[in-house]
Scaffold this active site. Sequence first.
Site, PDB file in Angstrom:
ATOM      1  CG  HIS A 281      -1.975  -0.964   1.280  1.00  0.00           C
ATOM      2  ND1 HIS A 281      -2.210  -1.744   2.390  1.00  0.00           N
ATOM      3  CD2 HIS A 281      -2.902  -1.335   0.360  1.00  0.00           C
ATOM      4  CE1 HIS A 281      -3.231  -2.543   2.157  1.00  0.00           C
ATOM      5  NE2 HIS A 281      -3.668  -2.314   0.925  1.00  0.00           N
TER       6      HIS A 281
ATOM      7  CE  LYS B  60     -13.139  -5.846   1.057  1.00  0.00           C
ATOM      8  NZ  LYS B  60     -11.878  -5.360   0.478  1.00  0.00           N
TER       9      LYS B  60
ATOM     10  NE  ARG C 214      -2.964  -8.135  -4.198  1.00  0.00           N
ATOM     11  CZ  ARG C 214      -3.899  -8.262  -3.296  1.00  0.00           C
ATOM     12  NH1 ARG C 214      -3.671  -7.884  -2.085  1.00  0.00           N
ATOM     13  NH2 ARG C 214      -5.066  -8.767  -3.589  1.00  0.00           N
TER      14      ARG C 214
ATOM     15  CB  SER D  32      -4.662  -6.356   4.242  1.00  0.00           C
ATOM     16  OG  SER D  32      -4.114  -5.125   3.899  1.00  0.00           O
TER      17      SER D  32
END
Length: 181
Positions: free
Chosen positions: A20, A44, A99, A137
């Site tokens: 990030h 989430k 990514r 994450s």
Amino acid sequence: MSQPRIGVYPGTFDPVTNGHLDVIVRAAALVDRLIVGVAKNDGKGPLFKTDERVAMVADEIAHLPDRALAARIEVRSFDVLLMNFAVSVGARLIIRGLRAVSDFEYEFQMAGMNSHLNPDVETVFLMSSDRHQFISSRFVKEIGWLGGDVGHFVSPRVVDRLKARFAEQDHAAAQVVATPG
């Protein structure tokens, strides 16, 4: 005088990773002002509350070596449609990090929807640097929860926050188990 180029880099940042931060630094170099938008996104099931994530990202930005760049970055939370948030802060650019190829399809669809919502706000994709492409994450949380070393994926400050949160959760779990039924 032309208007400043304002960009938004949105995410949940639960927790903020070195990947990030790499995108934040690179995105900030493309705009006059970068707003890092920390999405509330309780759906989430985040490990950290929104205000904790905002503080975590702000702390990481405060530790960037390029002070002039860091001064042009602001961190804000949001709980509205991303396009509405972007318009509310005067952004004409949304920055999304990619990514892997698997990210592209979802991000491409989202960019298309956002373009239909507001064609005046452009979406730009930044590929993660080679050394950060595998960091997520979710994996950081899983590795950390199971006692693995996440120091290569997040800053020492985030490692400390993760350890503290996992200790709180272990303590809470111990309290539940120790409470007579």
